[in-house]
Design a protein around this motif. Structure first.
Motif, mmCIF file in Angstrom:
data_model
loop_
_atom_site.group_PDB
_atom_site.id
_atom_site.type_symbol
_atom_site.label_atom_id
_atom_site.label_comp_id
_atom_site.label_asym_id
_atom_site.label_seq_id
_atom_site.Cartn_x
_atom_site.Cartn_y
_atom_site.Cartn_z
ATOM 1 N N LYS A 48 57.820 -9.167 5.393
ATOM 2 C CA LYS A 48 57.905 -8.870 7.020
ATOM 3 C C LYS A 48 56.610 -8.289 7.112
ATOM 4 O O LYS A 48 56.027 -8.611 7.984
ATOM 5 C CB LYS A 48 58.911 -8.261 7.657
ATOM 6 N N SER A 49 56.217 -6.723 6.901
ATOM 7 C CA SER A 49 55.469 -5.824 6.902
ATOM 8 C C SER A 49 54.106 -6.528 6.859
ATOM 9 O O SER A 49 53.110 -6.697 8.177
ATOM 10 C CB SER A 49 55.797 -4.869 6.938
ATOM 11 N N THR A 50 53.954 -7.012 6.002
ATOM 12 C CA THR A 50 52.974 -7.456 5.220
ATOM 13 C C THR A 50 52.047 -8.772 6.477
ATOM 14 O O THR A 50 51.169 -8.709 7.468
ATOM 15 C CB THR A 50 52.809 -8.367 3.990
ATOM 16 N N GLU A 74 59.982 -2.711 13.027
ATOM 17 C CA GLU A 74 61.598 -1.839 12.438
ATOM 18 C C GLU A 74 60.985 -0.634 13.975
ATOM 19 O O GLU A 74 61.369 0.345 12.968
ATOM 20 C CB GLU A 74 61.604 -1.584 11.190
ATOM 21 N N LYS A 85 67.262 -0.030 1.940
ATOM 22 C CA LYS A 85 66.451 -0.243 2.140
ATOM 23 C C LYS A 85 65.009 0.490 1.116
ATOM 24 O O LYS A 85 65.652 1.196 0.746
ATOM 25 C CB LYS A 85 65.460 -0.400 3.479
ATOM 26 N N SER A 86 64.493 -0.439 0.308
ATOM 27 C CA SER A 86 63.569 0.236 -0.713
ATOM 28 C C SER A 86 63.322 1.926 -0.453
ATOM 29 O O SER A 86 62.490 2.776 -0.963
ATOM 30 C CB SER A 86 62.976 -0.952 -1.471
ATOM 31 N N ARG A 142 50.524 -10.340 -7.557
ATOM 32 C CA ARG A 142 50.833 -10.582 -7.112
ATOM 33 C C ARG A 142 50.909 -11.416 -5.098
ATOM 34 O O ARG A 142 50.159 -11.433 -4.420
ATOM 35 C CB ARG A 142 52.061 -9.430 -6.461
ATOM 36 N N GLY A 162 61.314 -6.695 1.187
ATOM 37 C CA GLY A 162 60.518 -6.817 0.000
ATOM 38 C C GLY A 162 59.959 -7.989 0.210
ATOM 39 O O GLY A 162 58.983 -8.482 -0.275
HETATM 40 N N1 LIG Z 1 49.195 -2.611 -0.277
HETATM 41 C C1 LIG Z 1 49.570 -3.255 -1.161
HETATM 42 N N2 LIG Z 1 49.320 -3.633 -2.231
HETATM 43 C C2 LIG Z 1 49.964 -3.902 -2.999
HETATM 44 N N3 LIG Z 1 51.680 -4.403 -2.343
HETATM 45 C C3 LIG Z 1 51.706 -4.258 -1.078
HETATM 46 C C4 LIG Z 1 50.847 -3.555 -0.519
HETATM 47 N N4 LIG Z 1 52.104 -3.627 0.590
HETATM 48 C C5 LIG Z 1 53.147 -4.348 0.314
HETATM 49 N N5 LIG Z 1 52.818 -5.093 -1.180
HETATM 50 C C6 LIG Z 1 53.837 -5.686 -1.522
HETATM 51 O O1 LIG Z 1 54.741 -6.852 -1.021
HETATM 52 C C7 LIG Z 1 55.252 -7.564 -1.066
HETATM 53 C C8 LIG Z 1 56.072 -7.686 0.284
HETATM 54 O O2 LIG Z 1 56.238 -5.665 0.972
HETATM 55 P P1 LIG Z 1 56.403 -6.347 2.463
HETATM 56 O O3 LIG Z 1 55.923 -4.095 3.081
HETATM 57 O O4 LIG Z 1 55.223 -7.165 3.864
HETATM 58 O O5 LIG Z 1 58.037 -6.367 2.605
HETATM 59 P P2 LIG Z 1 58.418 -5.962 3.946
HETATM 60 O O6 LIG Z 1 60.112 -7.378 4.019
HETATM 61 O O7 LIG Z 1 58.091 -5.150 5.209
HETATM 62 O O8 LIG Z 1 60.533 -5.154 3.068
HETATM 63 P P3 LIG Z 1 61.319 -3.919 3.928
HETATM 64 O O9 LIG Z 1 62.058 -4.537 4.677
HETATM 65 O O10 LIG Z 1 61.287 -3.473 3.017
HETATM 66 O O11 LIG Z 1 60.159 -3.373 4.895
HETATM 67 C C9 LIG Z 1 56.884 -6.006 -1.505
HETATM 68 O O12 LIG Z 1 56.843 -6.580 -2.925
HETATM 69 C C10 LIG Z 1 55.632 -4.871 -1.428
HETATM 70 O O13 LIG Z 1 55.642 -4.697 -2.500
#
Ligand SMILES: Nc1ncnc2c1ncn2[C@@H]1O[C@H](COP(=O)(O)OP(=O)(O)OP(=O)(O)O)[C@@H](O)[C@H]1O
Ligand SMILES: [Mg+2]
Lengths: 263, 327
Positions: free
Chosen positions: B61-63, B172, B317-318, B35, B58
């Motif tokens: 952002k956190s990534t 957040e 939020k999920s 992914r 998803g």
């Molecule tokens: N350690 C991991 N292993 C596998 N997939 C991951 C991992 N961390 C994040 N993902 C996937 O990467 C995508 C982005 O995740 P992320 O946490 O960055 O989203 P986000 O924008 O912060 O969402 P939210 O607003 O819900 O916090 C998601 O589909 C998540 O399932």
């Protein structure tokens, strides 16, 4: 309700749980006095107290208690110490877990008491055999809970610690050990309970001193009062160990509202 | 590795003219197994800017933030801090998480002083000083689990500040707080940011929070930046202002259209009732799944009036969905 009534109510509530035990003691004492109950089956409570006083006065009682307590704590220190050490190692290092855990889990299935014949063959019936049995029995309770405790430390906290520059021993001291401590203490408490069971069995099989020796000796001379005294002593020592473990929990886990009451 | 921060800061002060770090991200890629989450993201952030990142759940952002914090390895592309490789300056970067992540077995002040080395009295003094900045000096010797959610976040903020970060990442951090505490915390963060002048990247799902705080609002969609709005409103910003509301609704509309395309974590429905109260109001929405009550700020209702019968999208939020079996 008036305060006077409230006071009586509370006194009554405090007394209520003790009514049945006190009643049993009275009936027991009476049955023995009036000869309804053979002294060979059960001595009167007063006789047990008297036996205790006599043995304590002669110093014999303390000697036996000391031997038993020392035996228990030595076995516990060896088994518990090894369990803690190995649990920390396998919990912290994947490689060691792979190398050791399966073996340990297999050995864990052996009930310690099933080892008695083999242990007698190995060590005879002297002190080493008893220490081995206690250490063996105590080891797994501490090992399993330590391992589990280390593994269940919140990874988010470990990540936070690392991002604040912690690694190696400081990370261990600040985050991992305290995080695993409540689980380790659960293991310790469980092991303490187990320690007494094994000690009693081991001392009953053979001993030259200790509470078990005292009771087995008394049995041969039909001194039921001393036998009963020995049983009570085991109960008291077991309770003391449990209280000690609880105090440790209170002290070390005082941050946790489930144990202490904060600062 | 223990960083002697005082030493480091002295060196730093000599080298850097601005307290904030400049960020340069080029063609950043992040994959989790098969992914792909970030698809070659480009982004430059000036030193001392406060940038808000919004986007649906998803979207990555956190990534992105975790990569900036050095908590994860990028699968491709690069991140430069002040033109240097990220690793060289990672000690200047601090992260605040949504959950405060305080060590429950350490007191408030011990948490703040985490990772500092040096004479005990000096550390305590410094920790008390930052605790005073976040208004919690009197709670220094308490256990964290005695504090409210907002207070815990303030302790986490103090813990980050004591290292004098040049880049503060906020994922957040206010997401779990009630509306009033949230606004209070926004003010505090803004005030501290202006005082210390570090660069800040704030992830939020509250658009009005982004508009209230940020110099620049970025929208991430599918691992790319699809909206880059510079906010030129004077500070401190008032939620009632017309410009504020206009910008907020523009970003919101954009977000809503993305939400409408993706059907995750949302329910479509009609407004059937609005109960207005002084601070929080309740909007009742009739959805296919039944009646849903949403609590919203009365203030934002005033800025974006809702009518009975209006079609709305309730999103959540999920990681805040709780599943319970019905049996
Ligand atoms: N350690 C991991 N292993 C596998 N997939 C991951 C991992 N961390 C994040 N993902 C996937 O990467 C995508 C982005 O995740 P992320 O946490 O960055 O989203 P986000 O924008 O912060 O969402 P939210 O607003 O819900 O916090 C998601 O589909 C998540 O399932
Ligand atoms: Mg996130």
């Amino acid at each position: 309700m008036s305060t006077r009534n409230g006071f009586l109510q509370r006194a009554w509530n405090g007394l209520l749980p003790w009514l049945v035990p006190i009643g049993i003691l009275l009936v027991w004492e009476a049955s023995a006095r009036f000869g309804w109950l053979s002294v060979r089956i059960l001595p009167e409570p007063v006789a047990v107290v008297k036996a205790g006083v006599t043995l304590a006065a002669s110093g014999e009682l303390w000697q036996h208690v000391k031997v038993s307590a020392l035996r228990a704590t030595t076995g516990f220190a060896i088994g518990g110490g090894l369990g803690l050490l190995l649990g920390l190692l396998t919990g912290s290092f994947r490689k060691l877990e792979i190398a050791l855990d399966t073996t340990l889990q297999m050995i864990r299935n052996i009930p310690p008491l099933a080892l008695i014949p083999l242990v007698i063959l190995w060590f005879g019936i002297d002190e080493t055999a008893k220490l081995f049995l206690i250490a063996f029995g105590v080891f797994f309770a501490v090992y399993v809970n330590t391992f589990h405790g280390i593994r269940s430390v919140d990874p988010a906290l470990i990540e936070m610690g690392k991002s604040y520059g912690l690694s190696g021993w400081p990370l261990y001291r600040e985050v991992i050990l305290p995080g695993a401590l409540s689980s380790i203490l659960v293991g310790v408490r469980y092991a303490l309970g187990f320690m007494w069971v094994i000690l009693i069995v081991a001392e009953t099989i053979s001993a030259q001193a200790g509470i078990g020796y005292m009771t087995m000796n008394a049995r041969e001379f039909l001194q039921t009062d001393v036998v009963l005294l020995g049983i009570l002593l085991y109960a008291v020592l077991g309770k003391l160990a449990d209280v000690a473990a609880r105090l440790l929990e209170r002290r070390w886990l005082k941050w946790n509202t489930a144990y202490g009451n904060g600062i | 590795m223990n960083i002697d921060t005082s030493e480091l800061n002295r060196v730093k002060a000599a080298v850097a003219e601005t307290p904030g770090l400049r960020i340069g991200i080029g063609r950043l890629i992040k994959r989790f197994g098969e992914r792909q989450v970030l698809h070659g993201l480009d982004l430059d952030i000036d030193a001392g800017q406060l940038v808000a990142i919004v986007g649906r759940s998803g979207c990555g952002k956190s990534t992105l933030l975790r990569l900036l914090a050095g908590l994860d390895e990028a699968s491709g592309g690069d991140i430069l801090l002040d033109g240097h490789a990220e690793r060289d300056l990672i000690g200047d970067v601090r992260m605040m998480f949504q959950d405060a992540r305080l060590l429950p077995w350490r007191t408030v002040i011990q948490n703040v002083a985490l990772g500092l080395t040096g004479p005990k009295t000096e550390i305590r003094e410094r920790a008390l000083a930052v605790l005073a900045q976040v208004g919690l000096a009197d709670r220094a010797d308490e256990w964290p689990n005695r504090l409210s959610g907002g207070q815990r976040q303030r302790v986490a903020l103090a813990r980050a500040l004591i290292h004098r970060p040049r880049l503060l990442l906020l994922d957040e951090p206010l997401g779990a707080l009630d509306a009033l505490t949230r606004i209070e915390m926004q003010r505090l963060i803004e005030q501290i940011w202006r005082q210390h002048q570090f660069t800040a990247v704030l992830v939020t799902h509250d658009v009005s929070e982004a508009v209230a705080l940020a110099d620049r609002i970025l929208l991430i969609e599918d691992g790319r930046i699809t909206l880059d709005e510079t906010v030129q409103l004077a500070r401190p910003r008032e939620h009632g202002e017309a410009q504020f509301a206009r910008l907020e609704s523009r970003v919101l509309k954009r977000l809503m259209t993305i939400e409408a395309i993706n059907s995750r974590n949302q329910i479509l429905g009609k407004v059937t009732g609005i109960l207005v109260d002084s601070v929080l109001s309740e909007v009742q929405i009739l959805t296919e799944a039944g009646l849903v009550a949403a609590t919203v700020l009365t203030r934002s209702l005033a800025e974006q009036p809702l009518e009975l019968g209006a079609e709305v999208l309730a999103t959540f939020k999920s990681n805040e969905v709780v599943l319970a079996t019905t049996a």
